[in-house]
Design a protein around this motif. Sequence first.
Motif, PDB file in Angstrom:
ATOM      1  N   LYS A  62      13.612  -4.195  -2.242  1.00  0.00           N
ATOM      2  CA  LYS A  62      13.941  -3.528  -1.077  1.00  0.00           C
ATOM      3  C   LYS A  62      14.280  -1.701  -0.746  1.00  0.00           C
ATOM      4  N   ARG A  68       6.484  -0.699   0.234  1.00  0.00           N
ATOM      5  CA  ARG A  68       6.570  -1.492   1.967  1.00  0.00           C
ATOM      6  C   ARG A  68       5.518  -0.270   2.464  1.00  0.00           C
ATOM      7  N   ARG A  71       2.701  -3.119   2.736  1.00  0.00           N
ATOM      8  CA  ARG A  71       3.147  -4.197   2.766  1.00  0.00           C
ATOM      9  C   ARG A  71       3.369  -4.612   1.492  1.00  0.00           C
ATOM     10  N   THR A  73       4.796  -7.591  -0.562  1.00  0.00           N
ATOM     11  CA  THR A  73       5.953  -8.931   0.067  1.00  0.00           C
ATOM     12  C   THR A  73       6.516 -10.088  -1.110  1.00  0.00           C
ATOM     13  N   THR A  77       1.871  -7.807  -6.895  1.00  0.00           N
ATOM     14  CA  THR A  77       1.055  -7.432  -6.040  1.00  0.00           C
ATOM     15  C   THR A  77       0.584  -6.721  -6.442  1.00  0.00           C
TER      16      THR A  77
END
Length: 110
Positions: A62, A68, A71, A73, A77
């Motif tokens: 976070k 971020r 992107r 989530t 990734t």
Amino acid sequence: MTMNDRYASIEPARAEIDRLDGPTVIEFGTSWCGYCQAAQPLLATAFAERPEVRHVKIEDGKGRPLGRSFRVTLWPTLVFLSNGREVVRLVRPGDANAIRQALAQIGAAD
């Protein structure tokens, strides 16, 4: 270059990533994530065949700006870049072949 086995807690700036030359994979995740742990042998297998690919392993969470900006989530990734440009991404890869195919795409894009 070889596969990194530790997540960097200090992330590079997005501008640095965008300026990278050649094929690069950015792996976003954490050391305590079960999905990330399960992906490590798959990554090791795929990266063993592509030692020329830069592997940047970033601890995400976070408020982390690099994740971020991409992107992110879910972990892990994997963002596959060619000369700083995203070509393909994998989220929670389930087999080494998917990683190999993505690596081939960034090799072909150079």
